[in-house]
Design an enzyme around this catalytic site. Structure first.
Site, short mmCIF file in Angstrom:
data_model
loop_
_atom_site.label_atom_id
_atom_site.label_comp_id
_atom_site.label_asym_id
_atom_site.label_seq_id
_atom_site.Cartn_x
_atom_site.Cartn_y
_atom_site.Cartn_z
N GLU A 1 10.59 5.09 -5.10
CA GLU A 1 9.60 5.05 -6.19
C GLU A 1 9.66 6.24 -7.14
O GLU A 1 8.62 6.78 -7.52
CB GLU A 1 8.18 4.98 -5.58
CG GLU A 1 7.96 3.77 -4.72
CD GLU A 1 6.63 3.80 -3.98
OE1 GLU A 1 6.02 2.75 -3.87
OE2 GLU A 1 6.22 4.88 -3.51
C1 TNX Z 1 5.28 2.58 -0.70
S1 TNX Z 1 7.49 2.36 1.11
C2 TNX Z 1 5.75 3.85 -0.46
C3 TNX Z 1 4.81 4.89 -0.03
C4 TNX Z 1 3.42 4.37 0.12
C5 TNX Z 1 3.47 3.00 0.71
C6 TNX Z 1 2.11 2.42 1.02
C7 TNX Z 1 7.93 3.60 0.37
C8 TNX Z 1 9.30 4.01 0.64
N1 TNX Z 1 7.06 4.18 -0.47
O1 TNX Z 1 4.85 5.98 -0.91
O2 TNX Z 1 2.71 5.24 0.94
O3 TNX Z 1 4.12 2.15 -0.18
O4 TNX Z 1 2.21 1.21 1.71
#
Ligand code: TNX
Length: 481
Positions: free
Chosen positions: A285
């Site tokens: 992300e």
């Molecule tokens: C996505 S999964 C994220 C996290 C969040 C999570 C909450 C991922 C690699 N990144 O930063 O905490 O969703 O479900």
């Protein structure tokens, strides 16, 4: 066979002592440890007995567990403990004739100690309860926008300035190097390898609180703005601790050499205190980082981990980088039906000689709610009841050879979990579903929901005795004793 105060345990492995302690916690009966046969319970290691981490367990008039190695014996003991029962006549072990070894070498759980901090004792308890399900990797998510949780000597302001709080302004904390080593040792004694993660190049707001020169100004995206409004959380402000849980706004500076000095120092210090082969460098992300910059960073950061003598692990997005370090392990967190470019990115790790860990979000994410109205957890990936956590297959999601799938990891993100009890509510019983997906053969008469739910229900007395605050989901026929 009955378990009484005269029952003797023979075996010099640490597993023998662990068995005696666990039986006492459960039954109040202290078994006698003996150094010579005969004994009612005998524990051995015999490398010829089974595949790595495997064991055989025979329970009749006596109980004999033979591990292929110390890990296998530890797992044999865990199975034995699952067969402990109390009836009107007292305590005993169910009859069994088991020859068992794991399907996947990699069976992991992740604890996010960045959004909410969990101290050493909490992590130890988490290790106890997950290693009992035969998980053998503990991934610690040690940094995120909200906090930095492990001391780094060469960059001391990280823990001085960026560790005091958790999401929503809850109390924070961090591990000293000594704390971290205690966790690593405790895990090793239960056959778990610790994988430390420093999330980069996004999820790095906390780094900027300590060292503003390392990060870009926050980039607001529509989701972040909408989520912050809906949850009544503040937007991120450069240089100030971030108390919300929106994602995608932070990035380290990709074109500053100082950034790579930082990454090199952090990776080196982590590598020095991590006996396991892996260092996870994040990669998820990074919505505010331009794609070409992100790819450049992925290549450089994975190379730095290799230079430090470790195998890099990264969230699947880093597979977008053509020259990601060879052998990097990707962690797939897309859906069971891949969306967008996720499958392609994941497959690239395999093209580069690496392998994959499957953390499909809509089945393995332990932070998703069980039901719409469950008080803890999020819903973005799915509502995940116990059955849907159980009924999935890790090798058919991506178009890669089965041998490229190292195994499964179930992550617990901690935005909504403020205490270890909260964590346990979300983790148990669903972690048991992932444990079985990762351990048991794909095709087996017992590898079906109707069998699993009954066996799962029989763990209730064990969890109660261990003080595991599991969620008594009504899909499961929980045993009273
Ligand atoms: C996505 S999964 C994220 C996290 C969040 C999570 C909450 C991922 C690699 N990144 O930063 O905490 O969703 O479900």
């Amino acid at each position: 066979m009955p378990i009484t105060a005269t029952t003797r345990v023979l075996g010099s492995s640490p597993a023998a002592a662990q068995l005696i302690e666990a039986v006492e916690r459960r039954t109040g009966i202290r078994l006698a440890s003996v150094e010579t046969a005969p004994a009612e319970i005998e524990l051995f290691v015999d490398p010829n007995s089974s595949a790595p981490e495997g064991y055989t367990l025979e329970i009749g008039d006596r109980a004999i567990a033979v591990g292929a190695d110390e890990a296998g014996l530890f797992y044999g003991v865990q199975t034995l403990l699952q067969l402990l029962r109390q009836d009107d006549f007292g305590w005993g072990l169910l009859r069994a004739d088991v020859a068992d070894s794991p399907r996947f070498p990699r069976r992991g759980v992740m604890l996010d100690v960045a959004r909410h901090f969990f101290g050493v004792d909490d992590v130890k308890k988490f290790i106890d309860s997950t290693s009992a399900l035969k998980f053998n990797h503990l991934h610690l998510h040690l940094s995120d926008d909200q906090g930095w949780r492990v001391h780094i000597d060469s960059w001391p302001r990280l823990t001085e300035l960026s560790a005091s709080t958790s999401a929503n302004g809850d109390p924070g904390g961090f591990y000293t190097k000594d704390d971290y080593r205690k966790i690593v040792d405790y895990a090793a004694a239960r056959h778990m390898i610790v994988i430390p993660e420093i999330d980069l190049p996004g999820h790095t707001h906390a780094i900027g609180v300590a060292y503003p020169e390392l990060v870009e100004a926050p980039v607001m995206n529509d989701n972040l703005i909408a989520d912050s409004r809906r949850l009544g959380q503040p937007l991120p402000v450069a240089g100030e601790i971030y108390l919300g849980w929106g994602v995608g706004h932070s990035s380290v500076r990709i074109h500053e050499e100082r950034t790579y000095d930082f990454v090199r120092d952090v990776v080196r210090e982590l590598a020095e205190m991590t006996p396991g082969p892996y260092i996870h460098i994040g990669g998820d992300e990074s919505l505010g980082t331009p794609q070409a910059d992100f790819d450049l960073f992925a290549e450089r950061a994975t190379a730095i981990v290799v230079e430090a003598g470790k195998t890099p692990v990264a969230w699947h997005e880093m597979g977008s980088a053509a020259d990601i370090a060879e052998g990097t392990v990707g962690q797939y967190w897309g859906m069971t039906t891949p969306e967008g470019t996720h499958a392609e990115e994941a497959a690239h790790f395999v093209e580069r000689g690496g392998a994959l860990i499957m953390s499909a979000a809509n089945v393995t994410y332990l932070d998703m709610k069980y039901t719409e109205d469950f008080p803890l957890g999020l819903t973005w990936a799915a509502i995940i009841d116990v059955r849907s956590a159980y009924e999935w297959e890790p090798t058919t999601i991506l178009d890669v050879p089965d041998t490229a799938i190292l195994g499964v990891e179930a992550p617990l993100w901690s935005e909504t979990t403020r205490t270890l009890d909260d964590v346990e509510q979300l983790v148990f019983p669903r972690a048991a579903a992932q444990a079985e997906v990762a351990w048991s053969p794909r095709e087996a008469p017992e590898r079906v929901w109707e069998s699993f739910r009954v066996r799962l229900g029989s763990l209730a007395p064990l969890w109660k005795a261990e003080g595991v605050d599991f969620h008594p989901a009504d899909e499961i026929p929980w045993s009273a004793r």
